[in-house]
Scaffold this active site. Structure first.
Site, PDB file in Angstrom:
ATOM      1  N   GLU A 282      22.017   2.974 -29.735  1.00 10.55           N
ATOM      2  CA  GLU A 282      22.101   1.813 -28.844  1.00 10.55           C
ATOM      3  C   GLU A 282      21.547   2.146 -27.458  1.00 10.55           C
ATOM      4  OE1 GLU A 282      26.206   0.774 -29.118  1.00 10.55           O
ATOM      5  OE2 GLU A 282      25.995  -0.113 -31.117  1.00 10.55           O
TER       6      GLU A 282
ATOM      7  N   SER B  48      35.787   1.399 -30.004  1.00 11.00           N
ATOM      8  CA  SER B  48      36.420   0.120 -29.698  1.00 11.00           C
ATOM      9  C   SER B  48      37.720   0.330 -28.943  1.00 11.00           C
ATOM     10  CB  SER B  48      36.695  -0.654 -30.991  1.00 11.00           C
ATOM     11  OG  SER B  48      37.433  -1.834 -30.723  1.00 11.00           O
TER      12      SER B  48
ATOM     13  N   SER C 106       0.808  -1.215   0.000  1.00 12.81           N
ATOM     14  CA  SER C 106       0.000   0.000   0.000  1.00 12.81           C
ATOM     15  C   SER C 106       0.841   1.265   0.000  1.00 12.81           C
ATOM     16  CB  SER C 106      -0.897   0.019   1.241  1.00 12.81           C
ATOM     17  OG  SER C 106      -0.090   0.028   2.417  1.00 12.81           O
TER      18      SER C 106
ATOM     19  N   HIS D  40      11.033  -6.603 -46.188  1.00 13.73           N
ATOM     20  CA  HIS D  40      11.588  -7.919 -45.824  1.00 13.73           C
ATOM     21  C   HIS D  40      13.119  -7.896 -45.833  1.00 13.73           C
ATOM     22  CE1 HIS D  40       7.588  -9.854 -46.340  1.00 13.73           C
ATOM     23  NE2 HIS D  40       7.466  -8.953 -47.316  1.00 13.73           N
TER      24      HIS D  40
ATOM     25  N   LYS E  18      37.263   2.925 -35.127  1.00  9.04           N
ATOM     26  CA  LYS E  18      35.876   2.460 -35.162  1.00  9.04           C
ATOM     27  C   LYS E  18      34.981   3.410 -34.370  1.00  9.04           C
ATOM     28  CE  LYS E  18      33.339  -1.914 -34.856  1.00  9.04           C
ATOM     29  NZ  LYS E  18      32.100  -1.492 -34.195  1.00  9.04           N
TER      30      LYS E  18
END
Length: 466
Positions: free
Chosen positions: A331, A318, A99, A188, A324
């Site tokens: 994300e 990275s 509660s 697709h 990179k």
């Protein structure tokens, strides 16, 4: 050096409380009983508790149910609570009595101790201000906690609506900026007909616009407050004018049209307004997840992926691969969406857990709703300013994908028929040639006709004339 303690007493006996704490015996018992997580009461709920307790004291004073000096001291203490002065005196775990009684008593005890201090009495004295008799006058945890959850949710709703508006405008601007950037569409995850990046981003903008409208529609349900229902909806031990006046006071201080619940039994036994809210947040999270995943795909590469858009470079991606750069904001957005979707399920389960006259998962509902709202509010802002606003098109890359696509054969079906067009596409695929090259080599189109029929800029809307 060990902290000194004072002894406080409640209906179950003596309890040792840290000497500097503004909470009392019942809060300390809850601290001792519930110690299963690092999660504590959301700050927004403390603000709402302060507002409700202040309004209640004011109304009780006006109704002659509290002495003026006591009402004034409670109002001052509760006002300080709503301003954040006593945030550090709410030590109880989120996972506690269903509660939320422990949170209500925590607020009552902090306010009573501070009010007594204002009136010259020591902490723990319970005189002249008592946490139950005065601070909680005309109230029950069973109506206070549902009230403060809805109050806090509704106050936070405006910030989320504004943030979704920021993201919607960002996506709309980007849609306009990229209106001339031709690209190949995909269904697709396979090549489809041409479109523009502007058209693609217009879809994302509309998703966010619809999510914003869905969230806005939750406001009305959150504006109904359970206050005045006390233990289970009958209003026992409260004045018949109490609920209406408290709601009016809260409406005045927040600028939001809070009102007395149409049926206080429903307002105490059910949390449908929060279930509805989390449904809207879930839909918003699903939209953000789809958009973020799409943008990741469109930016994949930069050399071996789709690479049709370029995202802002924010940080090295990275610890082992130099140079990179990863889509970090996207994300982050995906993880937030997953968390909110899980919270929506949690609140759905909690909403069902109201046996007979009282929901008994209120603390969890408070934590999940307010946490999800704050996460989405902050994420929409970051997604707009640190990602979408800085997106650029790689026009050359997109044009190359269009030229290589077999779907360019689609308008040719109107000229040579579906089956013949399909065979031309299959031949182009097998021989690793473009549709344009095959059509010209097979004599289906002249070079001039190919430029006209296979022009991707003519494939961006309805193309059949009556």
């Amino acid at each position: 050096m060990a902290e000194s303690h004072r002894t406080e007493t409640d209906s179950m006996g003596d309890v040792k409380v840290p000497a500097s704490a503004y909470w009392g015996a019942q809060t300390q018992r809850a601290v001792d009983n519930f110690s299963v997580s690092p999660l504590r009461i959301p700050v927004a709920l403390i603000r709402a508790l302060g507002q409700v307790k202040r309004a209640s004291a004011s109304v009780n004073g006006a109704l002659g149910l509290l002495e003026p000096k006591i009402a004034s001291a409670i109002e001052q203490a509760a006002g300080e609570m709503s301003e954040g002065k006593w945030d550090g005196h709410f030590p109880i775990d989120v996972f506690q009595t269903g509660s939320g009684t422990s949170w209500n008593m925590n607020a009552n005890e902090v306010i009573a101790n501070r009010a007594n201090e204002i009136l010259g009495a020591p902490l723990g004295s319970k005189k002249p201000v008592h946490p139950n008799d005065h601070v909680n006058r005309g109230q029950s945890s069973n109506d206070v906690i549902p009230t403060v959850i809805s109050l806090a949710n509704r106050v936070r709703l405006d910030a989320l609506v504004d943030s979704l508006g920021v993201l919607h405008r960002s996506l709309s601007r980007k849609s306009e900026q990229l209106s001339g950037a031709l690209k190949i569409g995909r269904t697709h995850l396979q090549d489809a007909v041409p479109m523009t990046l502007g058209q693609e981003f217009s879809g994302y903008a509309r998703q966010v616009e619809k999510a914003r409208a869905l969230v806005k529609r939750c406001a009305e349900g959150l504006e109904e407050l359970a206050i005045g229902g006390t233990a289970l909806g009958t209003g026992i031990n409260t004045h018949p004018e109490f609920a209406r006046r408290v709601c009016a006071a809260l409406a005045k201080v927040t600028g939001t049209p809070f009102r007395e619940a149409a049926n206080k039994f429903e307002a105490i036994a059910a949390r449908d307004a929060q279930v509805e809210l989390m449904g809207a947040l879930n839909a918003t999270a699903v939209a953000l997840l789809k958009i973020a995943n799409d943008l990741r795909l469109l930016a994949s590469g930069p050399r071996t992926g789709l690479a049709e858009i370029v995202l802002p470079s924010l940080q090295p991606g990275s610890s082992i691969m130099p140079g990179k750069v990863n889509p970090v904001i996207l994300e982050m957005t995906i993880q937030v969406a997953a968390r909110v979707m899980g919270s929506a399920l949690s609140v759905s389960i909690a909403g069902q857990t109201g046996p007979l006259e009282l929901n008994m998962m209120l603390p969890l509902i408070a934590w999940e709703t307010l946490g999800s709202m704050d996460l989405l509010t902050n994420t929409c802002q970051a997604l707009a300013s640190r990602c979408v606003d800085g997106i650029e098109a790689d026009v050359e890359r997109s044009r190359n994908w269009i030229e290589q696509s077999l779907a360019l054969v689609t308008p040719l079906a109107l000229k040579v028929g579906y089956d013949r067009a399909a065979k031309l596409a299959q031949k182009a695929l097998k021989e690793k040639r473009t549709v344009r090259e095959v059509c010209i080599a097979e004599g289906v189109l002249t070079a001039e006709e190919a430029d006209q029929v296979l022009d991707p800029s003519t494939m961006l809307g309805p193309s059949v004339e009556g």
